[in-house]
Design an enzyme around this catalytic site. Sequence first.
Site, mmCIF file in Angstrom:
data_model
loop_
_atom_site.group_PDB
_atom_site.id
_atom_site.type_symbol
_atom_site.label_atom_id
_atom_site.label_comp_id
_atom_site.label_asym_id
_atom_site.label_seq_id
_atom_site.Cartn_x
_atom_site.Cartn_y
_atom_site.Cartn_z
ATOM 1 N N THR A 49 0.828 -1.211 0.000
ATOM 2 C CA THR A 49 0.000 0.000 0.000
ATOM 3 C C THR A 49 0.862 1.260 0.000
ATOM 4 O O THR A 49 2.022 1.218 0.460
ATOM 5 C CB THR A 49 -0.919 0.010 1.248
ATOM 6 N N ASP A 50 0.292 2.368 -0.462
ATOM 7 C CA ASP A 50 1.028 3.652 -0.395
ATOM 8 C C ASP A 50 1.278 4.067 1.047
ATOM 9 O O ASP A 50 2.153 4.878 1.327
ATOM 10 C CB ASP A 50 0.284 4.759 -1.167
ATOM 11 N N GLU A 51 0.512 3.503 1.981
ATOM 12 C CA GLU A 51 0.666 3.919 3.385
ATOM 13 C C GLU A 51 2.020 3.532 3.963
ATOM 14 O O GLU A 51 2.430 4.052 4.994
ATOM 15 C CB GLU A 51 -0.460 3.334 4.240
ATOM 16 N N TYR A 75 -1.514 -0.353 11.164
ATOM 17 C CA TYR A 75 -1.841 -1.036 9.897
ATOM 18 C C TYR A 75 -0.681 -0.885 8.915
ATOM 19 O O TYR A 75 -0.163 -1.872 8.369
ATOM 20 C CB TYR A 75 -3.135 -0.461 9.293
ATOM 21 N N LYS A 87 1.923 -3.641 7.197
ATOM 22 C CA LYS A 87 2.028 -3.805 5.732
ATOM 23 C C LYS A 87 3.483 -3.575 5.280
ATOM 24 O O LYS A 87 3.969 -4.258 4.385
ATOM 25 C CB LYS A 87 1.094 -2.825 5.005
HETATM 26 P P1 NAD Z 1 -10.561 -6.128 2.825
HETATM 27 O O1 NAD Z 1 -10.491 -5.915 4.300
HETATM 28 O O2 NAD Z 1 -11.792 -5.736 2.094
HETATM 29 O O3 NAD Z 1 -10.301 -7.673 2.497
HETATM 30 C C1 NAD Z 1 -9.371 -8.449 3.192
HETATM 31 C C2 NAD Z 1 -9.768 -9.904 3.008
HETATM 32 O O4 NAD Z 1 -8.776 -10.704 3.672
HETATM 33 C C3 NAD Z 1 -11.123 -10.265 3.646
HETATM 34 O O5 NAD Z 1 -11.881 -11.011 2.739
HETATM 35 C C4 NAD Z 1 -10.750 -11.097 4.855
HETATM 36 O O6 NAD Z 1 -11.716 -12.073 5.167
HETATM 37 C C5 NAD Z 1 -9.446 -11.728 4.400
HETATM 38 N N1 NAD Z 1 -8.586 -12.106 5.532
HETATM 39 C C6 NAD Z 1 -8.268 -11.363 6.628
HETATM 40 N N2 NAD Z 1 -7.466 -12.072 7.444
HETATM 41 C C7 NAD Z 1 -7.233 -13.260 6.830
HETATM 42 C C8 NAD Z 1 -6.476 -14.390 7.167
HETATM 43 N N3 NAD Z 1 -5.769 -14.453 8.309
HETATM 44 N N4 NAD Z 1 -6.459 -15.446 6.319
HETATM 45 C C9 NAD Z 1 -7.178 -15.408 5.146
HETATM 46 N N5 NAD Z 1 -7.942 -14.359 4.795
HETATM 47 C C10 NAD Z 1 -7.955 -13.278 5.622
HETATM 48 O O7 NAD Z 1 -9.279 -5.392 2.246
HETATM 49 P P2 NAD Z 1 -9.060 -4.693 0.833
HETATM 50 O O8 NAD Z 1 -9.412 -3.283 0.945
HETATM 51 O O9 NAD Z 1 -9.682 -5.534 -0.211
HETATM 52 O O10 NAD Z 1 -7.483 -4.790 0.723
HETATM 53 C C11 NAD Z 1 -6.875 -5.925 0.116
HETATM 54 C C12 NAD Z 1 -5.376 -5.738 0.166
HETATM 55 O O11 NAD Z 1 -5.021 -4.548 -0.532
HETATM 56 C C13 NAD Z 1 -4.818 -5.591 1.566
HETATM 57 O O12 NAD Z 1 -3.598 -6.289 1.633
HETATM 58 C C14 NAD Z 1 -4.612 -4.115 1.716
HETATM 59 O O13 NAD Z 1 -3.550 -3.829 2.606
HETATM 60 C C15 NAD Z 1 -4.241 -3.709 0.300
HETATM 61 N N6 NAD Z 1 -4.561 -2.329 -0.081
HETATM 62 C C16 NAD Z 1 -5.826 -1.858 0.058
HETATM 63 C C17 NAD Z 1 -6.115 -0.563 -0.347
HETATM 64 C C18 NAD Z 1 -7.521 -0.016 -0.264
HETATM 65 O O14 NAD Z 1 -7.713 1.170 -0.537
HETATM 66 N N7 NAD Z 1 -8.521 -0.795 0.088
HETATM 67 C C19 NAD Z 1 -5.113 0.246 -0.873
HETATM 68 C C20 NAD Z 1 -3.824 -0.280 -0.999
HETATM 69 C C21 NAD Z 1 -3.568 -1.572 -0.607
#
Ligand code: NAD
Length: 308
Positions: free
Chosen positions: A122-124, A146, A150
Amino acid sequence: MRVLVTGGAGFIGSNFVHHLLNVTDHSVLTLDALTYAGTTENLVDVMTNPRHEFVEGDIRDRELVDDLVEDADAIVNFAAESHVDRSIDSAEPFVTTNVQGTQTLLDAARNTNIERFVQISTDEVYGEVVDGKFHEDDPLNPRNPYAATKAGADLLARSYYTTYGLPVLITRSSNNYGPRQHPEKLVPKFITNAAHDEPLPVYGDGSNVREWTYVEDNCRAIELVCEKGEIGEIYNVGSGSELENIVVTRKIIDAVGASEDLIEFVKDRPGHDQRYALETEKIEALGWEPKWSFENGLQRTLDYYIER
Ligand code: NAD
């Protein structure tokens, strides 16, 4: 190719599973623990697709992960605890899933002939930037639990490339929005609240800036990195759509047709990063560019939530 997608019942993961099934002939194995953030409803229309299999399970479960990784040609690791506010309340599940879970996947992959391991970062991890934009080789400076976990996973993944030669690639994207996002996150929460005539709680004075990337653009970028990215490299994914939170809030209010009186300024999040922004030349050199303006992406997102 058989792709193991972890966290594929969450927001970005489920959009990515749909994307892969729609535009490639890969088969997809989704592994998800179905925490509060994940739901098979996000996968309802691909559950019977013969190229898709869903397994409910935890990326920290070594035995299960060893088993699943053995059959995969590529892994895309989305699974994570993803909500900053929750990490401020309790960091533990963030450390165990985001860091230890990633380590479990990396270790499992070391024992196979996996072709690609794509770590979704992530950008964070860069922390905040007041002027300019982050490049992939800038130092990491995560400022909330968080982001710290990451960054830990991101560095661990890179170390498996340099130490063991594991074919790791990393994407670091800006804030995503779009269909299938959990309603605790800003865009779906504000759409839902505005539609129900409920207050829209904006942190601080609403001047924090985020770069908003429509989820489909990010899914295309991740697929491209998985197919054509250079092993060991990191790719930023951003849209250039930098907007203050208060501007996003007003755009949502306008799109829903609600009243600005619903805006409620609330106590700021501790350590709230002021601005994130990404330089994206590297992913653009692979042939990617964002296709969605914020207005078009917001309208599509709004249609999705209003329909539900
Ligand atoms: P989300 O919270 O919607 O989805 C996360 C998923 O992971 C869920 O379905 C959850 O059930 C599953 N999960 C959690 N713990 C688990 C475990 N121990 N074993 C198996 N599954 C597990 O998150 P998101 O927004 O879809 O983000 C997905 C990824 O992208 C993350 O790694 C996040 O850091 C990264 N990301 C998100 C954003 C954003 O804006 N949403 C931006 C940059 C990066």
